[in-house]
Every structure is written in structure tokens, then in C-alpha cells.
Scaffold this motif. Structure first.
Motif, short mmCIF file in Angstrom:
data_model
loop_
_atom_site.label_atom_id
_atom_site.label_comp_id
_atom_site.label_asym_id
_atom_site.label_seq_id
_atom_site.Cartn_x
_atom_site.Cartn_y
_atom_site.Cartn_z
N GLU A 126 18.30 14.46 2.26
CA GLU A 126 17.63 15.71 1.91
C GLU A 126 16.94 16.42 3.06
O GLU A 126 16.61 17.59 2.94
N THR A 127 16.68 15.73 4.16
CA THR A 127 15.93 16.36 5.25
C THR A 127 16.74 16.35 6.53
O THR A 127 17.60 15.49 6.73
N ARG A 172 15.79 15.42 9.45
CA ARG A 172 15.56 14.15 10.15
C ARG A 172 16.52 13.07 9.65
O ARG A 172 17.10 12.32 10.43
N GLU A 173 16.68 13.01 8.33
CA GLU A 173 17.60 12.04 7.75
C GLU A 173 19.04 12.36 8.11
O GLU A 173 19.87 11.47 8.28
#
Length: 205
Positions: free
Chosen positions: A82-83, A85-86
Motif C-alpha cells: 500500500e505504500t 516504501r513497501e
């Protein structure tokens, strides 16, 4: 010259690509002979050249298929999080894992064999079908989006792309004298590397 129906040609070409993937993975490009490939498929050596101009041309086709498969894996992995960074984290994890596990992906990304083969085929004057346009360098489909994020440290998509690709070379560290000597130890090193890179690419926490 043997005559094949369109269906036969599609089947034999597919079988050659499959056999090429298996033999190139097991023995490498240099040690795999055209006769090995044709024996695997059950055709004569001369028939091979009705489908590919050279062993190099088949190898390019195999590498292209491997790259497309890797890109599909990356997209599938990234869309599950979802982000941003991920996204970076799972992209790096997927690429590093594939380079370690798949000799063809290692040859493609780390050794740069696709471009080298493209150049050799061009110099030899082979037609190469659609090879010149398809055998492009790998491009990350997410770099442009990341570059637009305020929290992302870099604004140049090309720089981001090349930076991420360059990190794949670290997958070879397990073969170096100072590399990790077990899978578990290497996984720890890899995870620490990924976390460090992700933290460095994003400003703030």
C-alpha cells in the motif's frame, strides 16, 4: 526444406524456447549446443535454422521471456502493498531473490548478456526479427511515480532506475570471500541492505 503448418511452427518454436530455457539454465549458453536443443525437441539440426538464425537468437528469445516473467512478478508483488516504501522494499526483494535463484536472470541483469547478444547479432547482419526493438534495457515501471513523490529523495527517474538495478550486483556477494556462507546468513544481510536502502531513499520516517 521441411514444410510445417503454422500450428506446427508455433509448437516447435515454443518447444525450442522451453528447451533453451532448461538447457541454458543447466549448462549455460556456451556449453549448450544446437544439437542438444534439437535432440530435446526431436527435430534435425538443420531444421533449427528454420526457426532461429543462430543459438544466440534463441538465447535472446529466452532472456526476453525471462525478463517479461520477472517484470510480471515485480508488478504482482508491488500491487499487493500500500505504500511507496513497501513498493521499493518488495521490488528489491523480488529482484535480488530472482538473481540468486535464476541463472538466466543473473545473466540478464548482472552480466548484461541481452545487450551483448543484441550487438553480436547486429554485427553479424542477422535479421533478428523484432530483437532490436524488444531487447531494450530493463526499465522500472515505478521510477517515474516515485520521482514525483515529495518524500522520495531523488527526482530523476533514470537515476532511480539505474540505482535500483545496480543494487542487484550485491546478490553476487555470497560468492565472494567475505560473503555470507549460508542461506540464512545471506537472507539477514539482504534484508538489512534492503532496509538501509529504503530508509535512504525516503526522507523522514
Amino acid at each position: 526444406m521441411s514444410r510445417f503448418t503454422d500450428q506446427d511452427r508455433e509448437r516447435i518454436r515454443s518447444q525450442l524456447v522451453t528447451a533453451g530455457r532448461e538447457l541454458f539454465t543447466q549448462y549455460g549458453f556456451e556449453r549448450t549446443r544446437v544439437s542438444d536443443l534439437t535432440t530435446e525437441v526431436g527435430i534435425g539440426t538443420s531444421t533449427f535454422y528454420q526457426f532461429f538464425d543462430s543459438k544466440e537468437a534463441l538465447y535472446v528469445e529466452v532472456l526476453l521471456a525471462e525478463r517479461e516473467s520477472l517484470e510480471e512478478q515485480i508488478v504482482a508483488a508491488v500491487t499487493q502493498v500500500e505504500t511507496p516504501r513497501e513498493e521499493v522494499r518488495v521490488l528489491l526483494k523480488t529482484m535480488l531473490s530472482e538473481v540468486r535463484a535464476n541463472p538466466l536472470i543473473s545473466s540478464l541483469i548482472v552480466d548484461g548478456e541481452l545487450r551483448a547478444l543484441q550487438d553480436r547479432i547486429s554485427e553479424a547482419g542477422a535479421d533478428g526479427e523484432s530483437i532490436p526493438t524488444r531487447a531494450r534495457d530493463s526499465e522500472l515501471p515505478f521510477a517515474e511515480r516515485w520521482a514525483e513523490l515529495e518524500a522520495f529523495r531523488y527526482e530523476d527517474p533514470e537515476l532511480i532506475d539505474q540505482f535500483i538495478i545496480s543494487l542487484v550486483f550485491t546478490a553476487r556477494s555470497r560468492n565472494a570471500p567475505m560473503g555470507a556462507d549460508t542461506d540464512a546468513a545471506y537472507e539477514r544481510v539482504e534484508d538489512a541492505l534492503i532496509e538501509t536502502v529504503v530508509d535512504g531513499l525516503f526522507e523522514g520516517n
